[in-house]
Design a protein around this motif. Structure first.
Motif, PDB file in Angstrom:
ATOM      1  N   TYR A 324       0.836  -1.195   0.000  1.00 24.41           N
ATOM      2  CA  TYR A 324       0.000   0.000   0.000  1.00 24.41           C
ATOM      3  C   TYR A 324       0.872   1.246   0.000  1.00 24.41           C
ATOM      4  O   TYR A 324       1.979   1.222   0.528  1.00 24.41           O
ATOM      5  N   ALA A 325       0.307   2.323  -0.550  1.00 21.63           N
ATOM      6  CA  ALA A 325       0.926   3.635  -0.342  1.00 21.63           C
ATOM      7  C   ALA A 325       0.579   4.078   1.071  1.00 21.63           C
ATOM      8  O   ALA A 325      -0.455   3.697   1.604  1.00 21.63           O
ATOM      9  N   ALA A 326       1.448   4.861   1.680  1.00 23.46           N
ATOM     10  CA  ALA A 326       1.195   5.269   3.062  1.00 23.46           C
ATOM     11  C   ALA A 326       1.855   6.608   3.335  1.00 23.46           C
ATOM     12  O   ALA A 326       2.648   7.099   2.521  1.00 23.46           O
ATOM     13  N   GLN A 327       1.504   7.154   4.512  1.00 22.58           N
ATOM     14  CA  GLN A 327       2.188   8.366   4.935  1.00 22.58           C
ATOM     15  C   GLN A 327       3.452   7.935   5.679  1.00 22.58           C
ATOM     16  O   GLN A 327       3.387   7.034   6.505  1.00 22.58           O
ATOM     17  N   PRO A 333       3.789  14.282   2.744  1.00 22.55           N
ATOM     18  CA  PRO A 333       2.670  13.831   1.905  1.00 22.55           C
ATOM     19  C   PRO A 333       2.630  12.316   1.765  1.00 22.55           C
ATOM     20  O   PRO A 333       3.626  11.645   1.962  1.00 22.55           O
ATOM     21  N   TRP A 334       1.420  11.809   1.441  1.00 17.50           N
ATOM     22  CA  TRP A 334       1.247  10.379   1.195  1.00 17.50           C
ATOM     23  C   TRP A 334       2.071   9.956  -0.005  1.00 17.50           C
ATOM     24  O   TRP A 334       2.277  10.723  -0.935  1.00 17.50           O
ATOM     25  N   GLU A 336       3.034   7.499  -3.386  1.00 19.03           N
ATOM     26  CA  GLU A 336       2.286   7.008  -4.546  1.00 19.03           C
ATOM     27  C   GLU A 336       3.023   5.821  -5.115  1.00 19.03           C
ATOM     28  O   GLU A 336       4.252   5.789  -5.131  1.00 19.03           O
ATOM     29  N   TYR A 479      -3.149  -0.147  -4.924  1.00 18.00           N
ATOM     30  CA  TYR A 479      -2.274  -1.020  -4.145  1.00 18.00           C
ATOM     31  C   TYR A 479      -1.864  -2.179  -5.034  1.00 18.00           C
ATOM     32  O   TYR A 479      -2.293  -2.270  -6.197  1.00 18.00           O
ATOM     33  N   ASP A 509       7.294   5.739   2.258  1.00 11.39           N
ATOM     34  CA  ASP A 509       5.920   6.197   2.010  1.00 11.39           C
ATOM     35  C   ASP A 509       5.040   5.057   1.498  1.00 11.39           C
ATOM     36  O   ASP A 509       4.209   5.222   0.618  1.00 11.39           O
ATOM     37  N   GLN A 511       3.673   0.703   2.604  1.00 11.83           N
ATOM     38  CA  GLN A 511       3.600  -0.302   3.665  1.00 11.83           C
ATOM     39  C   GLN A 511       3.410  -1.669   3.028  1.00 11.83           C
ATOM     40  O   GLN A 511       2.590  -1.839   2.133  1.00 11.83           O
TER      41      GLN A 511
END
Ligand code: ADP
Ligand code: MG
Length: 654
Positions: A324-327, A333-334, A336, A479, A509, A511
């Protein structure tokens, strides 16, 4: 033949001493008794209280052994017989009648009379017939089912005479049989004894009452443990009493195991004892009940969990990972994910299959059926990643994905919703948003046990076609789902992907989610819960077992005299052992059954509450066997205690 010449009973120099060891002063109660009694005699042994009459009777009846001297029975030295052989002799030769009747309080008149035949191995129907006939002959035909407490003293004494006759009663040993009776009942009993003597029974009557003694043919007087007078010795009864019953033949001594009839009898009387003490028994059984119930629930939960984990493993694959993308943890920023990332990950040696995913709820329509459902766009690897076969049709290909082909594969429930009335949805056009897609396949049902049945509700379209036709606003994968090459490489794959993306993005950034590890962790939590329940079960069974032991020890104490009576009527030690072990086992069988029932009810409740659980017959049998094993284990000591009781001491107890 020796048996014909030798007297039935021959005592030479019999002495019986008590005490001596353990501080008590030694007393000699019998001081050299010489006595011969022939078959068919009616002998009274008379003496004042404390003169040693009962002691002598216990020796005559082989309930006790002399300290010195010899006892020959029909020519055979009794000292050479072991406990079982003595039990046989008591059973076949003697019938005891006691001053206090000594009937078993919990059994009916008929059952009391049947006891000696039980130990002789007589079949149940014969036993019953004979008991009824004897009771009828003694005027108790109307009282067959009365308990001793419901009978008068004279009636109880007649029941005990019937019992003495049950196995033949060749020698009736009656210790003060009239002592507790009013004079008319006493006379009835004496008349009965005279009749029996006339019919050939050897009757040995013990009394302190000279008038009573005078009714016998021969009167022996005893004082301070010595015979001081004998009216008729030696008396050849066979001449005057041609009906005299002969002694049982030692050659006929056999092993009556008792068999199933005896086992049934043990259970029947155990059942009665249990009912009489039902409150006490119920309390005792709580431990067993809780133990068995928790074994059942525990194993059912364990099995259910295992099954679910396995189903989840099978459906998601034990090698599945998510990205997954994450902060980033440090903020900012989150992140990508890009298709470039995907390609780089796919090239990692630890990674096998991979698909980027975009999925959102969209309006989907066919004919009049319309609904917002999750539209899942992935590449052609999805079935491989999820080990997920098709029910019909086919999945889309990489080529179709590249060419932006408008094709869709349905989840099981989506097919049912949109094409309930269609035999074959393949080739039909489904409207996703505004774009028409042709149905080319239907996935197999994942089902509830998979833990992933939400997939059944979705529809699946190619990633690029989805991007082009319905997800125009979404530029990058939301994702990714990928698999490690082997289960052993799951962690390595996770580490490799993490390292790769850190290098590519320069910050954390994203997970990586290890689904297999999650399932494992869940399984471990459940495992420890199962272990805890197992501990509760074990402790409960232990407590239950101790309870059973306690109650059995109490029972043995309360029923010591009953044990003495059973031994006097010919029970062997192992018969007593079996009886009390039978009671312990029956109690635990009842507790075990209650436990199984409560386990089932509890489990069903949990099942309804959504706990995954699977009952197994083998678990129930195991729990049940544990309970019965507990009964055997903890019932053994009390039963052994009972079997080891000395018959004389047991009879004397109150
Ligand atoms: P009876 O039946 O003639 O009244 P018993 O045979 O019962 O007499 O007892 C004779 C004597 O032996 C009594 O003095 C009694 O106290 C004693 N006696 C009986 N049994 C025991 C025993 N188990 N231990 C010690 N003394 C006993
Ligand atoms: Mg006595």
């Amino acid at each position: 033949m020796v048996g014909d010449i030798a007297p039935l009973i021959e005592l030479r120099g019999i002495r019986r001493r008590y005490g001596g060891e353990g501080g008590a002063p030694e007393v000699e109660v019998l001081r050299g008794i010489d006595l011969s009694i022939d078959a068919g005699e009616f002998v009274a042994i008379v003496g004042s209280s404390g003169s040693g009459k009962s002691t002598l009777m216990n020796l005559l009846g082989c309930l006790d052994r002399p300290s010195a001297g010899s006892y020959h029975f029909a020519g055979r030295d009794v000292a050479g017989l072991d406990a079982d052989q003595l039990a046989w002799l008591r059973r076949e030769a003697f019938g005891f009648v006691f001053q206090g009747y000594h009937l078993i309080a919990t059994e009916s008149a008929r059952e009391n009379v049947e006891v000696p035949a039980l130990y002789a191995g007589m079949p149940a129907h014969l036993r019953r017939e004979r008991a009824d006939a004897l009771l009828a002959r003694l005027g108790l035909g109307e009282r067959l089912d009365h308990r001793p407490g419901q009978l008068s003293g004279g009636q109880q004494q007649r029941v005990s005479i019937a019992r003495a006759l049950m196995n033949g009663g060749r020698i009736i040993l009656a210790d003060e049989p009239t002592g507790a009776l009013d004079s008319s009942s006493g006379q009835e009993v004496m008349a009965l004894l005279r009749e029996l003597a006339a019919a050939g029974h050897t009757v040995i009557l013990i009394t302190h009452d000279r008038e009573v003694a005078a009714q016998a043919q021969r009167v022996i007087e005893i004082r301070d443990g010595s015979i001081i007078g004998d009216s008729g010795a030696p008396f050849d009864a066979r001449k005057s009493n041609p009906a005299a019953l002969p002694a049982p033949r030692f050659e006929d001594m056999s092993e009556h195991a008792g068999g199933w009839s005896a086992a049934g009898e043990v259970l029947r009387s155990a059942w009665r004892v249990m009912l009489l003490n039902r409150f006490r028994t119920a309390l005792t059984l709580l431990g067993i009940v809780i133990g068995v119930a928790s074994v059942i629930v525990m194993l059912a939960i364990g099995l259910g969990t295992k099954q679910r984990v396995m189903a989840q493993m099978a459906s998601m694959g034990a090698t599945t990972l998510y990205l997954y993308a994450a902060q980033p943890p440090e903020g900012g920023p989150w992140g990508e994910l890009s298709l470039g990332d995907m390609e780089a990950i796919e090239r990692l040696p630890e990674v096998d299959l991979l698909t980027p995913v975009i999925g959102n709820p969209l309006m989907v329509q066919y004919g009049n059926a319309a609904r917002e459902i999750y539209v899942y766009s992935s590449n052609e690897q999805l079935p491989g990643i999820h080990h997920w076969p098709l029910a019909s049709g086919r999945f889309f290909t990489a080529g179709e994905d590249r060419e932006l082909a408008p094709v869709v594969v349905l989840g099981h429930k989506a097919r049912q919703f949109f094409f309930r009335d269609e035999a074959n949805p393949l080739g039909k056009q489904l409207l996703i948003g505004d774009a028409p897609f042709e149905v080319i396949g239907v996935m197999a049902e994942k089902g509830k046990e998979s833990g992933a049945d939400y997939y059944d509700e979705m529809v699946f379209i190619p990633y690029d076609a989805g991007r082009a036709r319905v997800y125009q606003d979404i530029l990058e994968p939301e994702y990714a789902t990928f698999t490690a090459r082997t289960t052993a490489q799951v962690q390595a794959a996770e580490d490799a992907v993490t390292e790769l993306l850190l290098a590519r993005h320069g910050r954390e950034d994203f997970q990586v989610d290890n689904a297999a590890a999650k399932v494992q962790a869940e399984a471990e939590t459940q495992d420890s819960m199962t272990r805890m329940l197992g501990l509760i079960a074990a402790v409960s069974l232990l407590v239950g077992g101790i309870g059973v032991m306690n109650v059995m020890l109490m029972t043995v104490r309360e029923r010591t005299r009953e044990i003495g009576v059973r031994m006097a009527t010919g029970a062997r030690q192992r018969d007593i052992l079996r009886q009390f072990l039978g009671e312990a086992v029956l109690v635990t069988i009842v507790g075990g059954s209650a436990g199984v029932l409560i386990g089932l009810v509890t489990g069903t409740g949990l099942l309804l509450a959504g706990v995954p659980l699977i009952f197994s017959l083998s678990a129930m049998l195991l729990a049940f066997a544990c309970a019965v094993g507990t009964g055997l284990l903890f019932g053994y000591l009390p039963a052994k205690t009972a079997a080891a009781l000395d018959p004389v001491a047991a009879l004397a107890s109150e």
